[in-house]
Design an enzyme around this catalytic site. Structure first.
Site, PDB file in Angstrom:
ATOM      1  N   CYS A  83     -11.687  -9.454  13.349  1.00 12.97           N
ATOM      2  CA  CYS A  83     -12.376  -8.172  13.201  1.00 12.97           C
ATOM      3  C   CYS A  83     -13.485  -8.244  12.154  1.00 12.97           C
ATOM      4  O   CYS A  83     -14.217  -7.272  11.959  1.00 12.97           O
ATOM      5  CB  CYS A  83     -11.386  -7.065  12.866  1.00 12.97           C
ATOM      6  SG  CYS A  83     -10.046  -7.021  14.055  1.00 12.97           S
ATOM      7  N   LYS A 327     -11.562   4.438  12.073  1.00 13.33           N
ATOM      8  CA  LYS A 327     -10.639   5.432  12.625  1.00 13.33           C
ATOM      9  C   LYS A 327     -11.335   6.413  13.569  1.00 13.33           C
ATOM     10  O   LYS A 327     -10.865   6.629  14.684  1.00 13.33           O
ATOM     11  CB  LYS A 327      -9.968   6.209  11.470  1.00 13.33           C
ATOM     12  CG  LYS A 327      -9.110   7.378  11.927  1.00 13.33           C
ATOM     13  CD  LYS A 327      -7.875   6.909  12.668  1.00 13.33           C
ATOM     14  CE  LYS A 327      -7.242   8.000  13.508  1.00 13.33           C
ATOM     15  NZ  LYS A 327      -7.934   8.219  14.797  1.00 13.33           N
ATOM     16  N   HIS A 331     -13.711   1.218  16.725  1.00  9.99           N
ATOM     17  CA  HIS A 331     -13.604  -0.151  16.220  1.00  9.99           C
ATOM     18  C   HIS A 331     -13.774  -1.181  17.344  1.00  9.99           C
ATOM     19  O   HIS A 331     -12.813  -1.801  17.777  1.00  9.99           O
ATOM     20  CB  HIS A 331     -12.239  -0.305  15.518  1.00  9.99           C
ATOM     21  CG  HIS A 331     -12.013  -1.638  14.875  1.00  9.99           C
ATOM     22  ND1 HIS A 331     -13.029  -2.451  14.425  1.00  9.99           N
ATOM     23  CD2 HIS A 331     -10.859  -2.301  14.588  1.00  9.99           C
ATOM     24  CE1 HIS A 331     -12.507  -3.556  13.903  1.00  9.99           C
ATOM     25  NE2 HIS A 331     -11.204  -3.488  13.993  1.00  9.99           N
TER      26      HIS A 331
END
Lengths: 395, 103
Positions: A83, A327, A331
């Site tokens: 990520c 959030k 993402h």
């Protein structure tokens, strides 16, 4: 380090059924170059942050895919760091320019995630964890839940404290038309959402997202030629930690993030207290509480308290995740680290609309891969900001 | 589209050689969670417990904590046992691995 952000662009984030990885990449690349006010022939190299394309779309070799989209023959390199792929791609571009080989670089982060079932995407995401963690049936929520339980035990925080982080990020997201979830949430809604891996509930988790973000970076000399008054990256640092969560001494802090942040502050010649706003990696609410501490914004065990007091909201002491964070903004894993810098750029250029912060001169981005195995920190100052010491100019 | 890289006979044979090192060892739970939505291969087992165990020699290891009627807690004492792990289809071999039972 002085790398100018000449242009930036973010696609809408969300469940974009009619958009492919190629469509998203194309939109972000063209958007960033147009915003930079340069021509494609002026871009000398490119880095593509992407984590999952080989697993999800079956498409490897995305560097060449980007070359086809742009109609270019410049070198393009895919960067994969889970990520943190996006942040790491930004760092590679900064280093390519710093080396003197290139004056300009395009950074693209893109991910197409919503084509798979949740159980399959979960397997794909767990590629960023260790083999033993995969064999235990752990998910990423599960791994962060292990950290959350330890954090609760050590500092006395609870589920409502974490819910406040999701609520704050949704408030920011509600002001961002590019966000996947542009609406507000209440503490009660978060608390009533279903348990995914206790103590983390559905609304503690960042979503599965399609999206892309792009940046055009340039050397100081090149930016001067254009008479640019655009934001400047003054630090770019990356650190690693063990792949396995179980091999770490401390489950309530990410040592890689602390190291990358410490080095970035030194490189920029600034301190944590100088940072006016930040985009941090809130893949799960607990991650934002830890990030505030790892970055030195709060003492250990006080990250969640700062959120509860409203210090990290728009208009507060130091706004965190004005984009809505992972959030609420979403993402798309390989795009996130690039998007964080797009948000910083928008804020510094005064283009952030309803979520515009007035304290917009010095910012930090914090992008994490896996459970902290990779951490990338960037520090950016606006053209108006003079915060850079003599020491850092030499570095 | 996604290959099942996890149920490979060679991989299982390679891993099986090390399992005896842990069998029967005891330790304590450092942290744990109940997974309600598992990755593919584990979906049908949900909900299940997983956690980090600390062995007596200080080594930490992740694993599933089996449901033996006792709810896990931080510091609960556990013992390593052999259990079926991820689900396989009829053509694939059955995979066994270390799980942890609360003592």
């Amino acid at each position: 380090m002085k790398i100018t952000i000449l242009g930036a662009y973010q696609t809408k984030f969300g469940e974009l059924w009619d958009k492919s990885l190629k469509d998203l990449s194309s939109e972000a690349a063209f958007g960033a170059v147009e915003d930079a006010g340069v021509l494609f022939k002026d871009i000398q190299t490119a880095y593509f942050g992407n984590k999952m394309s080989p697993q999800i779309t079956g498409q490897n070799h995305v560097g060449s895919l980007l070359a086809e989209i742009l109609g270019t023959d410049i070198p393009i390199t895919r960067i994969e760091a889970a990520c943190a792929s996006g942040g790491s791609a930004v760092r590679q571009a900064c280093m390519a320019i710093e080396s003197g080989q290139y004056e300009t670089a395009l950074v693209l982060g893109a991910e197409k995630m919503t084509d798979l079932a949740i159980s399959e995407i979960s397997v794909g995401l767990m590629g960023a964890a260790s083999e033993q963690e995969r064999e235990s049936g752990l998910s990423f929520v599960g791994l962060y839940a292990l950290m959350a339980r330890k954090y609760f035990d050590k500092y006395g925080a609870g589920e409502k404290d974490l819910a406040a982080i999701a609520v704050k990020n949704h408030f920011h997201g509600s002001l961002n038309p590019k966000a996947q979830f542009p609406f507000v949430l209440t503490i009660d809604q978060v608390m009533a959402s279903s348990m995914v891996a206790d103590p983390l509930k559905l609304l503690d988790c960042s979503p599965i997202t399609d999206g892309a973000a792009g940046l055009v970076l340039a050397s100081e000399k090149y930016a001067k030629k254009l008479g640019s008054k655009k934001p400047v990256i003054i630090a770019s640092k990356q650190a690693s930690d063990t792949l396995s969560l179980s091999k770490r001494k401390d489950l309530t802090s990410l040592a890689g993030a602390e190291k990358a942040a410490g080095e970035a502050y030194r490189q920029a010649g600034v301190e944590a207290k100088d940072i006016e706003f930040a985009e941090v990696h809130d893949c799960f609410t607990i991650a934002e509480a830890m990030a505030l501490e790892d970055l030195g914004f709060c003492k250990k065990g006080e990250g969640y308290i700062a959120v509860g007091k409203g210090k990290t909201r728009l208009g507060g002491e130091r706004a965190i995740n004005l984009s809505g964070g992972l959030k609420a903004c979403g993402h798309p894993v390989g795009a996130t680290g690039v998007k964080q810098l797009v948000e910083v750029y928008s804020q510094m250029m005064g283009r952030a609309g309803k979520r515009q912060t007035k304290k917009n001169k010095l910012a930090l981005t914090h992008n994490i891969g896996g459970t902290g195995g990779t951490a990338v920190v960037h520090i950016v100052r606006s053209a108006k900001c003079k915060a850079q010491s003599e020491k850092s100019k030499k570095e | 589209m996604m290959m099942n890289k996890n149920i490979s006979p060679i991989k299982i044979w390679r891993e099986a050689k090390n399992q005896h090192k842990y069998l029967g060892k005891t330790g304590n739970i450092v942290s744990f969670t109940q997974i309600n939505a598992g990755p593919a291969g584990f979906e049908k087992q949900a909900p299940y417990w997983a956690g980090i165990m600390e062995l007596q020699n200080g080594e930490r290891i992740v694993g599933q904590i089996i449901n033996s009627g006792k709810k896990p807690a931080v510091k609960s004492k556990v013992i390593a046992i052999l259990r079926r792990t991820r689900e396989s289809n009829k053509k694939e071999i059955v995979q066994y691995g270390i799980k942890w039972r609360i003592l």
